[in-house]
Design an enzyme around this catalytic site. Structure first.
Site, PDB file in Angstrom:
ATOM      1  CG  ASP A 215     -57.664 -11.079  20.364  1.00 16.02           C
ATOM      2  OD1 ASP A 215     -57.477 -11.048  19.040  1.00 16.02           O
ATOM      3  OD2 ASP A 215     -57.066 -10.348  21.074  1.00 16.02           O
ATOM      4  CE  LYS A 219     -53.726 -10.338  20.352  1.00 18.05           C
ATOM      5  NZ  LYS A 219     -54.222  -9.272  21.034  1.00 18.05           N
TER       6      LYS A 219
END
Length: 354
Positions: A215, A219
């Site tokens: 995750d 980003k």
């Protein structure tokens, strides 16, 4: 602007609630869709939208939903808001943009997945007069003004030398509680902190989906691409902190066996603390050396990352104009702040298309 929403779970529902509560004159939610059916309306949807959607007879497909929007021949600009985390929906953005719709989303897939999809989106939403607009502030840091700030730095010709951040509220919470220089804090085992974070709903249902770093990597890729780098999952070095022997177990088995590795994490923490440092799980965009990464790193007490509390995100932009980093900090997860980021993006489109 008219807003058509795909995905009305926590974030989509919260966004509608905020629009209704603020009685916005600039935004009319005219269509909503879940994975089963969709509802379109010639007038703005009201607080009864959930009931209306449940009784809607139109079966949802992306093609049918899009055709319905096109057929409405709305006089106001239309923004399609994707509140899913679905790759198929993300792959549909070029179709929406080519139809003249704008796109706003917290879905990271289009901006961190296939590079050719990202480039196609940028090619259509190219900033030319009359071109469709794409905003995705909430893909990094929820409602924090991260992408907006980075775009401003890039568009004004500043040179990015480093972007470093704690981009996961989950991992922020875990390491802020596990690794601290506060002498009054009770020492706590790593597995216990993970378990508490899971019980509080901070982690994914399977905490390995946070601990594996993917995750955070998404980003890093998003920010790298906004900064002009062609980052992909293959070019970002990701440190997966899930012990190797626990990676293929069921979620329940993983939680049961994690305490067996407490000594490993305790050793890392002790080494850091003996040197006046703390452990933090950090994403790095590195345009200068080309070594963007996601790692468990050590920071001295004087560093802003060391004094972080709770589950906050913190992002530091080091640039030619900001050699002492420009820092953004605050809550980077949760439906309310994510919906705020979306709402802000849609208001920007409303202002730009007046």
């Amino acid at each position: 602007v008219n807003v058509a929403i795909v995905g009305v779970g926590l974030v989509g529902s919260e966004f509608i609630a905020q629009v209704i509560a603020t009685q916005s004159k600039k935004i009319a939610v005219v269509a909503v869709a879940n994975s089963r059916q969709f509802l379109t309306s010639p007038t703005p949807l009201t607080a009864s939208w959930k009931t209306d959607l449940a009784s809607a007879s139109k079966a949802f497909t992306l093609d049918a939903f899009t055709a319905s929007l096109a057929a409405s021949k709305a006089t106001n600009p239309t923004v399609v808001l994707d509140c899913t985390s679905n790759e198929n929906v993300a792959a549909y953005y070029p179709t929406w943009l080519e139809a003249g719709f704008h796109v706003v989303t917290p879905n990271k897939k289009a901006f961190s997945g296939d590079l050719s999809l990202y480039k196609k989106i940028k090619e259509i939403a190219n900033g030319a007069p009359g071109a469709p607009l794409v905003y995705h502030e909430s893909t990094v840091g929820a409602g924090l003004p991260v992408i907006n700030t980075l775009n401003d730095l890039v568009n004004t010709g500043d040179k990015i030398t480093k972007i470093e951040g704690i981009f996961s509220g989950t991992l922020s919470y875990i390491f802020n509680n596990f690794s601290t220089l506060d002498a009054s804090a009770e020492p706590v085992q790593f597995s216990k902190v993970v378990s508490v974070a899971k019980d509080l709903g901070y982690t994914e249902p399977d905490p390995r989906d946070d601990l594996n770093g993917m995750d955070v990597a998404r980003k890093v890729i998003i920010l790298g691409r906004v900064a002009g780098l062609d980052l992909t999952q293959e070019t970002v070095n990701v440190e997966n902190i899930v012990p190797e022997s626990l990676r293929s177990l069921s979620s329940e088995e993983f939680m049961k066996k994690l305490p067996e590795f407490d000594s490993h994490f305790e050793k890392l923490n002790k080494e850091a603390i003996q040197n006046g440092q703390v452990l933090r799980y950090v994403g790095l965009v590195d345009p200068i050396h080309g070594k963007s990464s996601v790692t468990l790193a050590r920071y001295p007490a004087s560093h802003p990352f060391a004094s972080l509390k709770g589950s906050d995100n913190i992002i530091a932009f080091t640039t030619e104009r900001f050699p002492s980093p420009l820092i953004i900090q605050g809550s980077g997860a949760g439906a309310a702040v994510t919906a705020f980021g979306i709402y802000s993006d849609i208001l920007k489109i409303a202002e730009r298309t007046q």
